[in-house]
Design a protein around this motif. Structure first.
Motif, PDB file in Angstrom:
ATOM      1  N   ALA A   8       0.874  -1.180   0.000  1.00  0.00           N
ATOM      2  CA  ALA A   8       0.000   0.000   0.000  1.00  0.00           C
ATOM      3  C   ALA A   8       0.907   1.224   0.000  1.00  0.00           C
ATOM      4  N   ARG A   9       1.654   1.357  -1.048  1.00  0.00           N
ATOM      5  CA  ARG A   9       2.671   2.407  -1.150  1.00  0.00           C
ATOM      6  C   ARG A   9       2.267   3.416  -2.219  1.00  0.00           C
ATOM      7  N   GLY A  10       2.868   4.603  -2.133  1.00  0.00           N
ATOM      8  CA  GLY A  10       2.592   5.620  -3.145  1.00  0.00           C
ATOM      9  C   GLY A  10       1.216   6.240  -3.024  1.00  0.00           C
ATOM     10  N   LEU A  11       0.631   6.174  -1.832  1.00  0.00           N
ATOM     11  CA  LEU A  11      -0.676   6.803  -1.627  1.00  0.00           C
ATOM     12  C   LEU A  11      -0.502   8.312  -1.503  1.00  0.00           C
ATOM     13  N   LEU A  38      -2.547 -11.730   6.344  1.00  0.00           N
ATOM     14  CA  LEU A  38      -2.178 -10.623   5.476  1.00  0.00           C
ATOM     15  C   LEU A  38      -1.369  -9.595   6.254  1.00  0.00           C
ATOM     16  N   VAL A  39      -0.285  -9.119   5.643  1.00  0.00           N
ATOM     17  CA  VAL A  39       0.489  -8.003   6.175  1.00  0.00           C
ATOM     18  C   VAL A  39       0.455  -6.901   5.126  1.00  0.00           C
ATOM     19  N   ILE A  40      -0.076  -5.740   5.516  1.00  0.00           N
ATOM     20  CA  ILE A  40      -0.146  -4.582   4.630  1.00  0.00           C
ATOM     21  C   ILE A  40       1.092  -3.727   4.871  1.00  0.00           C
ATOM     22  N   LEU A  41       1.746  -3.313   3.808  1.00  0.00           N
ATOM     23  CA  LEU A  41       2.973  -2.522   3.901  1.00  0.00           C
ATOM     24  C   LEU A  41       2.687  -1.092   3.467  1.00  0.00           C
ATOM     25  N   PHE A  42       2.781  -0.162   4.423  1.00  0.00           N
ATOM     26  CA  PHE A  42       2.535   1.259   4.172  1.00  0.00           C
ATOM     27  C   PHE A  42       3.853   2.029   4.178  1.00  0.00           C
ATOM     28  N   ASP A  43       3.899   3.119   3.394  1.00  0.00           N
ATOM     29  CA  ASP A  43       4.998   4.082   3.483  1.00  0.00           C
ATOM     30  C   ASP A  43       4.870   4.868   4.777  1.00  0.00           C
ATOM     31  N   HIS A  44       5.995   5.459   5.218  1.00  0.00           N
ATOM     32  CA  HIS A  44       5.936   6.391   6.350  1.00  0.00           C
ATOM     33  C   HIS A  44       4.999   7.542   6.003  1.00  0.00           C
ATOM     34  N   ALA A  71      -0.290  -4.633   9.828  1.00  0.00           N
ATOM     35  CA  ALA A  71       0.401  -3.732   8.908  1.00  0.00           C
ATOM     36  C   ALA A  71       1.755  -3.338   9.472  1.00  0.00           C
ATOM     37  N   VAL A  72       2.651  -2.975   8.564  1.00  0.00           N
ATOM     38  CA  VAL A  72       3.959  -2.421   8.916  1.00  0.00           C
ATOM     39  C   VAL A  72       4.102  -1.121   8.155  1.00  0.00           C
ATOM     40  N   VAL A  73       4.527  -0.073   8.867  1.00  0.00           N
ATOM     41  CA  VAL A  73       4.755   1.237   8.270  1.00  0.00           C
ATOM     42  C   VAL A  73       6.251   1.477   8.253  1.00  0.00           C
ATOM     43  N   GLY A  74       6.787   1.726   7.074  1.00  0.00           N
ATOM     44  CA  GLY A  74       8.210   2.022   6.986  1.00  0.00           C
ATOM     45  C   GLY A  74       8.762   1.740   5.605  1.00  0.00           C
ATOM     46  N   PRO A  75      10.000   2.131   5.410  1.00  0.00           N
ATOM     47  CA  PRO A  75      10.624   1.924   4.110  1.00  0.00           C
ATOM     48  C   PRO A  75      11.001   0.462   3.904  1.00  0.00           C
ATOM     49  N   ALA A  76      11.108   0.067   2.641  1.00  0.00           N
ATOM     50  CA  ALA A  76      11.564  -1.278   2.324  1.00  0.00           C
ATOM     51  C   ALA A  76      12.959  -1.459   2.901  1.00  0.00           C
ATOM     52  N   ALA A  90       3.430 -14.754  14.214  1.00  0.00           N
ATOM     53  CA  ALA A  90       2.855 -14.463  15.530  1.00  0.00           C
ATOM     54  C   ALA A  90       1.360 -14.772  15.505  1.00  0.00           C
ATOM     55  N   PRO A  91       0.974 -15.986  15.881  1.00  0.00           N
ATOM     56  CA  PRO A  91      -0.418 -16.413  15.704  1.00  0.00           C
ATOM     57  C   PRO A  91      -1.440 -15.631  16.520  1.00  0.00           C
ATOM     58  N   GLY A  92      -1.033 -14.977  17.591  1.00  0.00           N
ATOM     59  CA  GLY A  92      -1.993 -14.257  18.419  1.00  0.00           C
ATOM     60  C   GLY A  92      -2.104 -12.772  18.102  1.00  0.00           C
ATOM     61  N   VAL A  93      -1.412 -12.314  17.061  1.00  0.00           N
ATOM     62  CA  VAL A  93      -1.393 -10.877  16.770  1.00  0.00           C
ATOM     63  C   VAL A  93      -2.248 -10.615  15.527  1.00  0.00           C
ATOM     64  N   THR A  94      -3.242  -9.731  15.687  1.00  0.00           N
ATOM     65  CA  THR A  94      -4.055  -9.325  14.542  1.00  0.00           C
ATOM     66  C   THR A  94      -4.611  -7.922  14.798  1.00  0.00           C
ATOM     67  N   GLY A  95      -4.845  -7.194  13.717  1.00  0.00           N
ATOM     68  CA  GLY A  95      -5.394  -5.853  13.811  1.00  0.00           C
ATOM     69  C   GLY A  95      -4.390  -4.826  14.297  1.00  0.00           C
ATOM     70  N   GLN A  96      -3.097  -5.103  14.182  1.00  0.00           N
ATOM     71  CA  GLN A  96      -2.061  -4.218  14.717  1.00  0.00           C
ATOM     72  C   GLN A  96      -1.269  -3.556  13.589  1.00  0.00           C
ATOM     73  N   ILE A  97      -0.732  -2.384  13.912  1.00  0.00           N
ATOM     74  CA  ILE A  97       0.146  -1.660  12.980  1.00  0.00           C
ATOM     75  C   ILE A  97       1.480  -1.438  13.683  1.00  0.00           C
ATOM     76  N   PHE A  98       2.539  -1.937  13.080  1.00  0.00           N
ATOM     77  CA  PHE A  98       3.891  -1.746  13.608  1.00  0.00           C
ATOM     78  C   PHE A  98       4.559  -0.654  12.777  1.00  0.00           C
ATOM     79  N   SER A  99       5.069   0.358  13.450  1.00  0.00           N
ATOM     80  CA  SER A  99       5.723   1.472  12.767  1.00  0.00           C
ATOM     81  C   SER A  99       7.224   1.391  13.023  1.00  0.00           C
TER      82      SER A  99
END
Length: 101
Positions: A8-11, A38-44, A71-76, A90-99
């Motif tokens: 999810a980059r270039g937004l 699913l892991v969504i990858l966002f730009d900073h 999701a993870v927020v950060g550069p490649a 991490a089977p118990g982790v969902t709905g989280q965003i790691f920056s």
């Protein structure tokens, strides 16, 4: 089994425009992948993007049960790869965003 990854980059810079672009361009793909993990990858972005991203990830996680959506927020790079790999395993982790700093 590894999680799917969605780029999810270039937004747009403006938060409302970014949310609209994510919804228009990527939500259908995320929903199609979310029955699995699913892991969504966002730009900073600045803090003005936090609310819409949190709402999107949390709702996709609710819809995707029993799969997990995070999701993870950060550069490649190594840090992003490590965070995404952690979330995939991490089977118990969902709905989280790691920056990444």
């Amino acid at each position: 089994m590894s999680a799917h990854r969605l780029e999810a980059r270039g937004l747009p810079e403006a938060p409302l425009d970014a949310a609209a672009a994510f919804s228009t361009r990527l939500v259908a793909e995320a929903r199609a992948l979310a029955p699995g993990d699913l892991v969504i990858l966002f730009d900073h972005a600045d803090h003005t993007h936090d609310s819409w991203r949190r709402a999107a990830v949390e709702e996709l996680a609710r819809e995707g049960v029993p799969g997990r959506v995070n999701a993870v927020v950060g550069p490649a790079g190594e840090g992003l790869e490590q965070a995404a790999t952690y979330l995939e395993r991490a089977p118990g982790v969902t709905g989280q965003i790691f920056s990444l700093a």
